[in-house]
Scaffold this motif. Structure first.
Motif, mmCIF file in Angstrom:
data_model
loop_
_atom_site.group_PDB
_atom_site.id
_atom_site.type_symbol
_atom_site.label_atom_id
_atom_site.label_comp_id
_atom_site.label_asym_id
_atom_site.label_seq_id
_atom_site.Cartn_x
_atom_site.Cartn_y
_atom_site.Cartn_z
ATOM 1 N N ILE A 30 0.837 -1.212 0.000
ATOM 2 C CA ILE A 30 0.000 0.000 0.000
ATOM 3 C C ILE A 30 0.865 1.252 0.000
ATOM 4 O O ILE A 30 0.558 2.243 -0.660
ATOM 5 N N LYS A 31 1.998 1.183 0.700
ATOM 6 C CA LYS A 31 2.829 2.370 0.895
ATOM 7 C C LYS A 31 4.013 2.446 -0.065
ATOM 8 O O LYS A 31 4.829 3.366 0.050
ATOM 9 N N ALA A 32 4.125 1.529 -1.024
ATOM 10 C CA ALA A 32 5.299 1.506 -1.909
ATOM 11 C C ALA A 32 5.462 2.833 -2.639
ATOM 12 O O ALA A 32 4.488 3.408 -3.133
ATOM 13 N N ILE A 33 6.710 3.317 -2.698
ATOM 14 C CA ILE A 33 6.992 4.579 -3.379
ATOM 15 C C ILE A 33 7.943 4.400 -4.552
ATOM 16 O O ILE A 33 8.393 5.382 -5.143
ATOM 17 N N LYS A 34 8.248 3.137 -4.897
ATOM 18 C CA LYS A 34 9.082 2.843 -6.061
ATOM 19 C C LYS A 34 8.547 1.555 -6.698
ATOM 20 O O LYS A 34 7.768 0.813 -6.058
ATOM 21 N N PRO A 35 8.898 1.279 -7.965
ATOM 22 C CA PRO A 35 8.365 0.087 -8.634
ATOM 23 C C PRO A 35 8.539 -1.166 -7.786
ATOM 24 O O PRO A 35 9.637 -1.475 -7.319
ATOM 25 N N THR A 36 7.440 -1.868 -7.563
ATOM 26 C CA THR A 36 7.408 -2.968 -6.602
ATOM 27 C C THR A 36 6.668 -4.158 -7.179
ATOM 28 O O THR A 36 5.673 -4.010 -7.884
ATOM 29 N N THR A 37 7.167 -5.349 -6.883
ATOM 30 C CA THR A 37 6.508 -6.604 -7.234
ATOM 31 C C THR A 37 6.178 -7.355 -5.948
ATOM 32 O O THR A 37 7.016 -7.458 -5.055
ATOM 33 N N TRP A 38 4.976 -7.867 -5.863
ATOM 34 C CA TRP A 38 4.553 -8.649 -4.693
ATOM 35 C C TRP A 38 4.677 -10.128 -5.058
ATOM 36 O O TRP A 38 3.985 -10.616 -5.951
ATOM 37 N N VAL A 39 5.570 -10.828 -4.369
ATOM 38 C CA VAL A 39 5.821 -12.243 -4.639
ATOM 39 C C VAL A 39 5.201 -13.075 -3.527
ATOM 40 O O VAL A 39 5.523 -12.897 -2.348
ATOM 41 N N LEU A 40 4.319 -13.984 -3.899
ATOM 42 C CA LEU A 40 3.683 -14.901 -2.951
ATOM 43 C C LEU A 40 4.247 -16.292 -3.208
ATOM 44 O O LEU A 40 3.841 -16.990 -4.143
ATOM 45 N N ASP A 41 5.216 -16.685 -2.395
ATOM 46 C CA ASP A 41 5.911 -17.950 -2.615
ATOM 47 C C ASP A 41 5.105 -19.116 -2.047
ATOM 48 O O ASP A 41 4.355 -18.964 -1.083
ATOM 49 N N TRP A 57 -7.265 -8.269 -4.180
ATOM 50 C CA TRP A 57 -6.048 -7.492 -4.395
ATOM 51 C C TRP A 57 -5.661 -7.533 -5.871
ATOM 52 O O TRP A 57 -5.356 -6.512 -6.480
ATOM 53 N N MET A 58 -5.674 -8.743 -6.438
ATOM 54 C CA MET A 58 -5.201 -8.913 -7.814
ATOM 55 C C MET A 58 -6.171 -8.329 -8.829
ATOM 56 O O MET A 58 -5.758 -7.814 -9.870
ATOM 57 N N LEU A 59 -7.466 -8.401 -8.550
ATOM 58 C CA LEU A 59 -8.463 -7.959 -9.527
ATOM 59 C C LEU A 59 -8.734 -6.457 -9.413
ATOM 60 O O LEU A 59 -8.692 -5.728 -10.408
ATOM 61 N N ALA A 60 -8.996 -5.991 -8.209
ATOM 62 C CA ALA A 60 -9.415 -4.600 -8.019
ATOM 63 C C ALA A 60 -8.311 -3.703 -7.484
ATOM 64 O O ALA A 60 -8.436 -2.475 -7.513
ATOM 65 N N GLY A 61 -7.240 -4.301 -6.965
ATOM 66 C CA GLY A 61 -6.160 -3.494 -6.416
ATOM 67 C C GLY A 61 -6.496 -2.872 -5.083
ATOM 68 O O GLY A 61 -5.827 -1.924 -4.656
ATOM 69 N N GLU A 62 -7.523 -3.390 -4.413
ATOM 70 C CA GLU A 62 -7.873 -2.847 -3.107
ATOM 71 C C GLU A 62 -8.604 -3.905 -2.299
ATOM 72 O O GLU A 62 -9.141 -4.882 -2.836
ATOM 73 N N LEU A 63 -8.606 -3.700 -0.980
ATOM 74 C CA LEU A 63 -9.281 -4.625 -0.076
ATOM 75 C C LEU A 63 -9.511 -3.918 1.253
ATOM 76 O O LEU A 63 -8.615 -3.239 1.766
ATOM 77 N N ASN A 64 -10.728 -4.055 1.767
ATOM 78 C CA ASN A 64 -11.085 -3.462 3.060
ATOM 79 C C ASN A 64 -10.793 -1.958 3.113
ATOM 80 O O ASN A 64 -10.371 -1.425 4.135
ATOM 81 N N ALA A 70 0.176 2.763 -6.586
ATOM 82 C CA ALA A 70 0.303 2.764 -8.042
ATOM 83 C C ALA A 70 1.666 2.248 -8.479
ATOM 84 O O ALA A 70 1.858 1.885 -9.645
ATOM 85 N N HIS A 71 2.609 2.167 -7.547
ATOM 86 C CA HIS A 71 3.945 1.670 -7.870
ATOM 87 C C HIS A 71 4.008 0.146 -7.834
ATOM 88 O O HIS A 71 5.015 -0.426 -8.246
ATOM 89 N N LEU A 72 2.975 -0.488 -7.301
ATOM 90 C CA LEU A 72 2.959 -1.944 -7.288
ATOM 91 C C LEU A 72 2.525 -2.423 -8.678
ATOM 92 O O LEU A 72 1.372 -2.272 -9.066
ATOM 93 N N THR A 73 3.445 -2.995 -9.436
ATOM 94 C CA THR A 73 3.209 -3.276 -10.855
ATOM 95 C C THR A 73 2.829 -4.721 -11.138
ATOM 96 O O THR A 73 2.204 -4.994 -12.168
ATOM 97 N N ASN A 74 3.220 -5.658 -10.278
ATOM 98 C CA ASN A 74 2.978 -7.072 -10.588
ATOM 99 C C ASN A 74 2.773 -7.895 -9.326
ATOM 100 O O ASN A 74 3.313 -7.587 -8.264
ATOM 101 N N PHE A 75 1.980 -8.950 -9.487
ATOM 102 C CA PHE A 75 1.940 -10.049 -8.529
ATOM 103 C C PHE A 75 2.624 -11.257 -9.174
ATOM 104 O O PHE A 75 2.399 -11.543 -10.358
#
Length: 229
Positions: A30-41, A57-64, A70-75
């Motif tokens: 939520i707080k990322a300020i640079k290009p970020t990828t979220w990896v779920l291992d 999260w993946m579909l709408a980009g939000e939850l609760n 906007a810097h989170l570019t990929n899952f």
């Protein structure tokens, strides 16, 4: 209980209801300020409830009420296959429908490039070059037996470098990559021990003896490449 990636319910002072407070990776996403990828291992080990909780999260980009940066570019969802017998049961079809599925397999040149920059032993690298078919051999074993793959080879090198006694080397090699590949690697190591000293070859390249057997050439070339700076 399944992890809820939207946050933990928390009573806010002065309110009669609980809000969600993001934590861990969700907070960073939520707080990322640079290009970020979220990896779920190991995503395939998650329960259906946990898998489903990530879909919004993946579909709408939000939850609760929280929006992803906007810097989170990929899952990236990483998992073994069911046939790998690693405890994966299934991936929800709705999750798969939100992803592009790519299967990764070991590649010899990529593995060698990685090994040369991560301190993997020269005799292991030369063995890969000599026997690329033994870089990765997958089979599900019912018994307690490992099979060769880049990770097991790299860990074997770490174990051999740790000072294992000569009498225990065979058990360690068999235990890490299996008796088939392990037996061939032991023979390769014995051959490597009879090679010209690589440092001597570097010091006297014009007069150093050159092996004739292809396996010896592979081993000496790998030892030289290992020392290149």
């Amino acid at each position: 209980d399944p992890t809820v990636p939207g946050g933990l319910p928390w009573m806010t002072n002065g309110h009669e209801y609980a809000d969600f407070k993001p934590f861990g990776n969700a907070y960073r996403a939520i707080k990322a300020i640079k290009p970020t990828t979220w990896v779920l291992d190991d995503f395939g080990l998650a329960t259906a409830g946990t898998q489903g909780s990530y879909m919004q999260w993946m579909l709408a980009g939000e939850l609760n009420g929280f929006k992803l940066s906007a810097h989170l570019t990929n899952f990236f969802l990483l998992t073994n296959r069911r046939l790998d017998r690693s405890g994966v049961q299934s991936i929800l079809e709705a999750v798969k429908g939100r992803t592009t599925i790519v299967t990764l397999v070991p590649h010899l040149d990529d593995s060698v490039d990685w090994a040369l920059t991560h301190g993997v032993r020269a005799d292991i690298i030369s063995f890969w070059r000599l026997r690329p078919d033994l870089l990765w051999v997958w089979r599900a074993a019912n018994d307690m037996e490992n099979h060769p793959n880049p990770r097991n080879w790299a860990r074997l090198g770490i174990m051999l470098d740790s000072g294992i006694s000569r009498g225990n080397e065979m058990a360690v090699i068999y235990g890490r990559v299996g008796p088939g590949a392990g037996g061939e690697f032991i023979a390769h190591r014995r051959m490597c021990e009879e090679l010209p000293d690589p440092d001597g070859v570097i010091g006297n390249p014009m007069t150093a003896p050159i092996p004739v057997e292809p396996s010896s050439l592979y081993a000496l070339t790998a030892a030289l490449a290992y020392r290149v700076t």
